[in-house]
Motif scaffolding. Structure first.
Motif, PDB file in Angstrom:
ATOM      1  N   ASN A 154       0.856  -1.184   0.000  1.00  0.00           N
ATOM      2  CA  ASN A 154       0.000   0.000   0.000  1.00  0.00           C
ATOM      3  C   ASN A 154       0.890   1.231   0.000  1.00  0.00           C
ATOM      4  O   ASN A 154       1.307   1.715   1.042  1.00  0.00           O
ATOM      5  CB  ASN A 154      -0.919   0.001   1.226  1.00  0.00           C
ATOM      6  N   ARG A 155       1.191   1.738  -1.194  1.00  0.00           N
ATOM      7  CA  ARG A 155       2.141   2.836  -1.332  1.00  0.00           C
ATOM      8  C   ARG A 155       1.460   4.186  -1.560  1.00  0.00           C
ATOM      9  O   ARG A 155       2.124   5.206  -1.614  1.00  0.00           O
ATOM     10  CB  ARG A 155       3.095   2.540  -2.488  1.00  0.00           C
ATOM     11  N   GLY A 156       0.172   4.213  -1.711  1.00  0.00           N
ATOM     12  CA  GLY A 156      -0.502   5.486  -1.924  1.00  0.00           C
ATOM     13  C   GLY A 156      -0.396   5.971  -3.361  1.00  0.00           C
ATOM     14  O   GLY A 156       0.292   5.399  -4.197  1.00  0.00           O
ATOM     15  N   ARG A 157      -1.082   7.066  -3.661  1.00  0.00           N
ATOM     16  CA  ARG A 157      -1.114   7.606  -5.018  1.00  0.00           C
ATOM     17  C   ARG A 157       0.245   8.190  -5.394  1.00  0.00           C
ATOM     18  O   ARG A 157       0.956   8.692  -4.544  1.00  0.00           O
ATOM     19  CB  ARG A 157      -2.202   8.685  -5.117  1.00  0.00           C
ATOM     20  N   PRO A 158       0.597   8.133  -6.685  1.00  0.00           N
ATOM     21  CA  PRO A 158      -0.216   7.679  -7.819  1.00  0.00           C
ATOM     22  C   PRO A 158      -0.120   6.190  -8.113  1.00  0.00           C
ATOM     23  O   PRO A 158      -0.589   5.738  -9.156  1.00  0.00           O
ATOM     24  CB  PRO A 158       0.364   8.477  -8.986  1.00  0.00           C
TER      25      PRO A 158
END
Length: 363
Positions: A154-158
């Motif tokens: 779960n690395r976040g956007r983008p």
């Protein structure tokens, strides 16, 4: 009824492979000189452009004598960072080289001496799921997926999203999140909705989670990754709340786990019979870490009278036991209504044609 067609594989002459096609269809090779062939695009003057991933090259193919085979090949770029995705617009070829979008202006007039400018910079440079499929939408935005840089994280956007790039303004919108690794999408020819493939995570077993075909009806929708896969597979590495589950957009259709859907394409032509028109073709690239391989074929989904997707195999026979014979990647409609299919395993482009006669395959 399916027709079994025999053809000798040119790169490995000792092999003879059985291609299974629906009645009335034929399959032929239009080029076998495109190593690691990935996404394709037409130029305005009939040039067939083909990207690659492992080769770092972009190819331009031309059929100078009009016999349907693309004998002339130019390498218009090399040494690029996995230039898998390409798109043509207003005389320019756009190339997705992971963290950059490159633009080759007036490319068909400069095949022997091409130059490029950076049209967009600043995308993530991770190579893991970094290669891309790109396409312009009707408003001129360039749609670009950004895969998760991992099997599951779960690395976040983008990351794990679909973006709409405004190239002239230098910014982007997030169209969808929770998308692990999409390497193919298309717009429905009637509704304009975006349909895309998504490759499920690995190491949850041979049959879980499903790969997905998704439909984006609302901008900003969350398709679940990394918390939930398919309709209901909860990821063991993450806690998932009931609120999150309710907010996740379920897939339009669940495919078998590990078939690895890449390119998807709504057939818009009229050469194929009515059941194939506006059907969604799927390039099942094939599994790499399953105990017994699956995929390695072309399938399609078409809606029944109630609007439910119905699954059908179109091209089969590219898996001989556990030995792959071809790995389909992407589609491109030919002006004559046939369908081109790229194959990165053999470095080839095939042409699927409806002949209204018993199916066969040849070079």
């Amino acid at each position: 009824m399916r027709i079994v067609a025999m053809v000798s594989l040119w790169l490995l002459p000792a092999w003879v492979w059985a291609v299974q096609l629906p009645p009335g269809f034929s399959l032929q090779t239009v080029s076998d000189r495109v190593p690691d062939a990935r996404q394709m695009a037409w130029g305005a003057q009939g040039t067939l452009f083909v990207g690659s991933r492992k080769q770092g090259k972009v190819y331009a193919l031309r059929d100078l004598d009009g016999d349907g085979h693309y004998e002339t090949r130019d390498i218009i770029a090399k040494g690029l960072f996995m230039p898998s995705g390409i798109a043509f617009r207003d005389g320019a070829l756009y190339v997705a080289a992971v963290n950059r979008i490159l633009r080759f202006d007036d490319i068909e007039a400069n095949l022997m001496d091409p130059t490029y400018e950076v049209a967009f910079d600043g995308l993530p440079s991770d190579s893991h799921h970094g290669w891309k499929f790109i396409r312009f939408d009707s408003s001129g935005r360039l749609i670009v997926p950004v895969g998760a840089p991992c099997n599951v994280c779960n690395r976040g956007r983008p990351y794990a999203s679909l973006l709409a790039l405004h190239l002239q303004k230098g910014h982007y919108e997030v169209l969808a999140t929770g998308v692990r690794n999409s390497v193919g999408f298309d717009f429905h020819p009637r509704t304009g909705e975006l349909f895309f493939s998504d490759n499920g995570r690995d190491h949850l077993g041979d049959d879980s989670p499903p790969d997905e075909i998704n439909r984006l009806s609302t901008a900003g929708a969350d398709f679940g990754f990394p918390f939930v896969h398919g309709n209901s597979v909860l990821d063991p590495q993450f806690r998932t709340s009931e609120d999150r589950l309710r907010a996740v957009q379920p897939p339009w259709f669940e495919l078998q786990a590990h078939v690895a859907p890449l390119g998807v394409h709504f057939y818009r032509g009229t050469q194929f019979p009515a059941p194939y028109r506006q059907a969604l073709f799927i390039a099942e690239h094939g599994s790499w870490n399953r105990s017994s391989k699956v995929g390695y074929r072309v399938t399609m989904l078409r809606e029944d009278e109630q609007g439910a997707p119905q699954y059908q195999v179109v091209i089969d026979g590219w898996l001989d036991g556990e030995q792959p014979l071809a790995r389909p990647v992407a589609f491109l409609e030919h002006p004559d209504g046939s369908l081109l299919i790229s194959d990165d395993y053999n470095g080839a482009v095939y042409k699927l044609t409806y002949t209204d006669s018993p199916a066969h395959a040849d070079r």
